[in-house]
Write an enzyme that holds these catalytic residues in place. Structure first.
Site, PDB file in Angstrom:
ATOM      1  N   ASN A  39      11.119   4.237  -1.091  1.00  0.00           N
ATOM      2  CA  ASN A  39      10.118   4.570  -0.064  1.00  0.00           C
ATOM      3  C   ASN A  39      10.535   6.131   0.393  1.00  0.00           C
ATOM      4  O   ASN A  39      11.483   6.147   1.266  1.00  0.00           O
ATOM      5  CB  ASN A  39      10.119   3.603   1.127  1.00  0.00           C
ATOM      6  CG  ASN A  39       9.028   3.951   2.143  1.00  0.00           C
ATOM      7  OD1 ASN A  39       8.220   4.986   1.967  1.00  0.00           O
ATOM      8  ND2 ASN A  39       9.027   3.258   3.302  1.00  0.00           N
ATOM      9  N   LYS A  88       8.792   8.040   2.226  1.00  0.00           N
ATOM     10  CA  LYS A  88       8.236   8.302   3.407  1.00  0.00           C
ATOM     11  C   LYS A  88       7.495   9.706   3.478  1.00  0.00           C
ATOM     12  O   LYS A  88       7.033  10.087   2.472  1.00  0.00           O
ATOM     13  CB  LYS A  88       9.267   8.008   4.736  1.00  0.00           C
ATOM     14  CG  LYS A  88       9.930   6.895   4.781  1.00  0.00           C
ATOM     15  CD  LYS A  88      10.733   6.460   5.786  1.00  0.00           C
ATOM     16  CE  LYS A  88      11.366   5.184   5.499  1.00  0.00           C
ATOM     17  NZ  LYS A  88      12.227   4.688   6.627  1.00  0.00           N
ATOM     18  N   HIS A 106       4.832  -1.440   7.895  1.00  0.00           N
ATOM     19  CA  HIS A 106       6.036  -0.786   8.094  1.00  0.00           C
ATOM     20  C   HIS A 106       6.118  -0.324   9.561  1.00  0.00           C
ATOM     21  O   HIS A 106       5.098  -0.118  10.182  1.00  0.00           O
ATOM     22  CB  HIS A 106       6.253   0.497   7.113  1.00  0.00           C
ATOM     23  CG  HIS A 106       7.627   1.081   7.230  1.00  0.00           C
ATOM     24  ND1 HIS A 106       8.221   1.547   8.153  1.00  0.00           N
ATOM     25  CD2 HIS A 106       8.331   0.939   6.178  1.00  0.00           C
ATOM     26  CE1 HIS A 106       9.547   1.972   7.625  1.00  0.00           C
ATOM     27  NE2 HIS A 106       9.595   1.458   6.722  1.00  0.00           N
ATOM     28  N   GLU A 123      12.877  -6.083   7.607  1.00  0.00           N
ATOM     29  CA  GLU A 123      13.432  -4.812   7.858  1.00  0.00           C
ATOM     30  C   GLU A 123      13.584  -4.741   9.274  1.00  0.00           C
ATOM     31  O   GLU A 123      12.372  -4.421   9.905  1.00  0.00           O
ATOM     32  CB  GLU A 123      12.341  -3.724   7.398  1.00  0.00           C
ATOM     33  CG  GLU A 123      12.236  -3.349   6.055  1.00  0.00           C
ATOM     34  CD  GLU A 123      11.750  -1.756   5.782  1.00  0.00           C
ATOM     35  OE1 GLU A 123      12.597  -1.194   4.742  1.00  0.00           O
ATOM     36  OE2 GLU A 123      11.066  -1.204   6.491  1.00  0.00           O
ATOM     37  N   SER A 179      19.078   0.951   6.074  1.00  0.00           N
ATOM     38  CA  SER A 179      20.442   1.694   5.984  1.00  0.00           C
ATOM     39  C   SER A 179      21.172   1.219   4.854  1.00  0.00           C
ATOM     40  O   SER A 179      22.399   1.046   4.763  1.00  0.00           O
ATOM     41  CB  SER A 179      21.117   1.316   7.199  1.00  0.00           C
ATOM     42  OG  SER A 179      20.571   2.145   8.161  1.00  0.00           O
TER      43      SER A 179
HETATM   44  P1  13P Z   1      16.287   3.728   5.238  1.00  0.00           P
HETATM   45  O1  13P Z   1      16.599   3.126   4.286  1.00  0.00           O
HETATM   46  O2  13P Z   1      16.205   5.254   5.479  1.00  0.00           O
HETATM   47  O3  13P Z   1      17.306   2.931   6.561  1.00  0.00           O
HETATM   48  O4  13P Z   1      14.812   3.206   5.345  1.00  0.00           O
HETATM   49  C1  13P Z   1      14.430   1.950   5.118  1.00  0.00           C
HETATM   50  C2  13P Z   1      12.961   1.836   5.074  1.00  0.00           C
HETATM   51  O5  13P Z   1      12.341   2.085   6.233  1.00  0.00           O
HETATM   52  C3  13P Z   1      12.348   1.571   3.874  1.00  0.00           C
HETATM   53  O6  13P Z   1      11.205   1.026   4.177  1.00  0.00           O
END
Ligand code: 13P
Length: 260
Positions: A9, A11, A96, A168, A213
């Site tokens: 992801n 983002k 999310h 998550e 993480s």
């Molecule tokens: P990180 O791996 O940066 O913690 O993000 C996790 C996430 O939100 C995946 O959708």
């Protein structure tokens, strides 16, 4: 046997320069070498089509980070499910915490998206999880079930068939604080049992991911838990070398577990 699904992801990150380097390297180092894992990339909307062309004739799939609940019409700034299908998307991330927090998406809205995605032949990746405050109050299981029940308020359990639930914990996202493996396993098992109590077959068909993480140094114990079938990865997917290392390590560990 379910293949282990890794979704990157991105983002709000990436540009043509990053894509050209990143996808080329992933294709070179990863493509056709995965037997126990599936890999999917979730870039920002505007790059979906470009990356789709890159990924043709590879086993790597495409994920969208969002979708609108409308199919067409006067909804400025939105993208429909059919548009996502046009550019080769397979999975769509919804629920999310970043969309719940920064875009005020509520459970009812997310539930509508889930149903729309499923009914239109794509696979929803439903993100659920508790905040730090909720964790302190021992509400993790309650919150996760609530987020699932919101979908069941407007549909029946069959809607979950062959979908993805990504656990998550909000406090673990982008913070470097990875969740305790026993707690993750306990939470996923709790959700699975809850869905099993409604329909065992549907519960078995769901793929459960963990996100928060994740990096190549902390994946080993997660891979040994049979109820965790994938990772939803943010930050680590933006450092190509580390991400490739993580994919290769995952493939290796899972292949060894399958042999033993
Ligand atoms: P990180 O791996 O940066 O913690 O993000 C996790 C996430 O939100 C995946 O959708």
């Amino acid at each position: 046997m379910k293949k282990f699904l890794i979704i990157a992801n991105w983002k709000l990150n990436g540009d043509y320069n990053f894509i050209n380097k990143n996808i080329n390297l992933i294709k070179k180092k990863i493509n056709n070498s995965l037997h126990f894992c599936d890999l999917s990339i979730a870039p920002p909307y505007v790059y979906l089509n470009y990356i789709n062309n890159y990924l043709k004739n590879t086993s790597i799939s495409l994920t969208a980070q969002n979708v609108d609940i409308h199919l067409k019409g006067s909804y400025t700034g939105e993208i429909s499910i059919n548009m996502l299908k046009d550019v080769g998307v397979k999975y769509v991330i919804i629920g999310h915490s970043e969309r719940r927090i920064f875009h005020h998406e509520n459970d009812n809205f997310i539930s509508k998206k889930f149903i729309l995605i499923k009914n239109n032949g794509l696979i929803p990746v439903l993100c659920i999880g508790e905040t730090e405050e909720q964790k302190k109050q021992n509400q993790t299981e309650k919150i996760c079930i609530q987020q699932i029940n919101d979908i069941l308020k407007i549909s029946d359990i069959n809607i979950f068939n062959k979908t993805i639930i990504a656990y998550e914990p909000v406090w673990a996202i982008g913070t470097g604080k990875i969740a305790n493996i026993d707690e993750v396993q306990k939470t996923i098992l709790f959700i699975k049992k809850y869905i099993s109590s409604l329909n065992i077959k549907i519960a078995e068909s769901i793929l459960f991911q963990y996100g928060g993480s994740i990096n190549y140094k902390n994946i080993d114990i997660f891979l040994k838990k049979k109820d965790i079938n994938g990772f939803l990865i943010g930050k680590t997917s933006l450092t190509t070398e580390n991400f490739i290392f993580l994919i290769k390590k995952t493939e290796k560990i899972i292949s060894l577990l399958n042999v033993s």
